[in-house]
Design an enzyme around this catalytic site. Structure first.
Site, short mmCIF file in Angstrom:
data_model
loop_
_atom_site.label_atom_id
_atom_site.label_comp_id
_atom_site.label_asym_id
_atom_site.label_seq_id
_atom_site.Cartn_x
_atom_site.Cartn_y
_atom_site.Cartn_z
N ARG A 122 -10.21 19.93 12.19
CA ARG A 122 -10.85 19.44 10.97
C ARG A 122 -11.34 20.65 10.18
O ARG A 122 -11.79 21.64 10.75
CB ARG A 122 -12.03 18.52 11.28
CG ARG A 122 -11.62 17.13 11.76
CD ARG A 122 -10.96 16.33 10.64
NE ARG A 122 -10.68 14.95 11.02
CZ ARG A 122 -9.53 14.52 11.50
NH1 ARG A 122 -8.55 15.38 11.69
NH2 ARG A 122 -9.36 13.25 11.80
N HIS A 172 -2.63 19.13 5.50
CA HIS A 172 -3.11 18.14 6.46
C HIS A 172 -2.01 17.14 6.82
O HIS A 172 -2.12 15.94 6.56
CB HIS A 172 -4.35 17.41 5.93
CG HIS A 172 -5.16 16.78 7.03
ND1 HIS A 172 -6.50 16.51 6.91
CD2 HIS A 172 -4.82 16.37 8.29
CE1 HIS A 172 -6.96 15.97 8.02
NE2 HIS A 172 -5.94 15.86 8.88
#
Length: 304
Positions: free
Chosen positions: A216, A263
């Site tokens: 993350r 991502h």
């Protein structure tokens, strides 16, 4: 009890006792979702996919399509358990972690930039083989990354909080960071891991080391990373950033020594078959009166 399930796939085979809803029969902006007891947000929809939880008063289980569930925490309430998709994204995310690592070490980004002008950038490049690798996070995805690294004969040091499964405990991270050629991050976003790699910890990395983040974005202090990359002291390969989407004018786009992917670690062709297999298991358990697997937040206590 009978369960009313909403997923993005209306063609799932469901056992007796399960009513299946989907986008065609129950749009998420309609009253038809009020009876849903098991909800799977459409993949890659973020908070837009989670918001319908507030219109599901009978919801008992929120089945996240991701391994991470930090964005679902704000929707927890009494009687609502949150499940993650442990195992679904293992191979896809591990593939990307290995891809980013190899691409940075072997200079693939430089070759791609040189291709339009026909520059022949021949010369030696670092190999992954025989490198010392710190793997920060040793859950399901971390172990899959470790298995993909095995053929490269790396000296692998995995880390987790408890030291389970042969991992090194996190309290030893700082003392070992200066020894790693590559550091791969694959741990969940929690208050404890937010900006885990701040300016001080980044400064502990050895000169020439590579930081790979497939976890993350908030785990790395973006401003501190930009400063380190501008110095040329370390390199980075990132599938996750803070903020996301990364604004077009953000300095991280322009610093040297970084590869950025938007991502996409779990967003591959491997997602659908993996998620369908998990849902088949979950719905069978519900039909048999059992709890689903992978409950990570209990609704009654509101705790992991």
């Amino acid at each position: 009890m009978n369960h009313v399930v909403w997923t993005q796939w209306s063609d799932l085979d469901v056992p007796d006792g399960i009513t299946l809803l989907g986008p065609d029969t129950a749009p998420l902006d309609s009253d038809a979702i009020k009876d849903v007891t098991f909800y799977v947000p459409p993949y890659m929809t973020g908070h837009a996919g989670l918001a319908p939880v507030n219109s599901m008063p009978k919801l008992q289980y929120l089945q996240m399509p991701n391994a991470g569930y930090d964005d679902a925490i704000e929707y927890r309430r009494e009687g609502l358990d949150i499940c993650n998709a442990r195992g679904v994204h293992d191979i896809s995310t591990a593939e990307l972690a290995l891809t980013l690592t190899l691409s940075s070490l072997r200079g693939i980004d430089d070759f791609v930039r040189a291709q339009p002008s026909g520059d022949w950038l021949q010369g030696p490049r670092p190999s992954l083989a025989y490198k010392r690798v710190g793997l920060v996070g040793y859950g399901s995805i971390g172990k899959t990354i470790a298995s993909l690294l095995a053929p490269f004969h790396v000296d692998l040091v995995p880390f987790n909080r408890s030291g389970s499964d042969g991992a090194t405990t996190m309290d030893q991270l700082d003392s070992l960071l200066p020894t790693f050629d590559v550091v791969i991050l694959i741990l969940p976003a929690t208050p404890e891991t937010t900006k885990l790699f701040d300016a001080k910890r980044l400064s502990l990395m050895k000169d020439g080391a590579l930081l790979v983040n497939v976890a993350r974005g908030v785990i790395v202090d973006t401003d501190a990373l930009v400063q380190e990359l501008n110095s040329g002291r370390i390199r980075a390969a990132l599938d996750v950033m803070d903020p996301e989407p990364l604004p077009a004018d953000h300095p991280l786009w322009q610093v040297p020594g970084v590869i950025i992917s938007p991502h996409v670690g779990g967003n591959s062709s491997a997602f659908e078959p993996g998620m369908r297999a998990l849902l088949a298991t979950q719905l069978d358990r519900l039909a048999q009166g059992q709890e689903p697997m992978n409950i990570v937040v209990r609704g009654m206590a509101g705790q992991e």
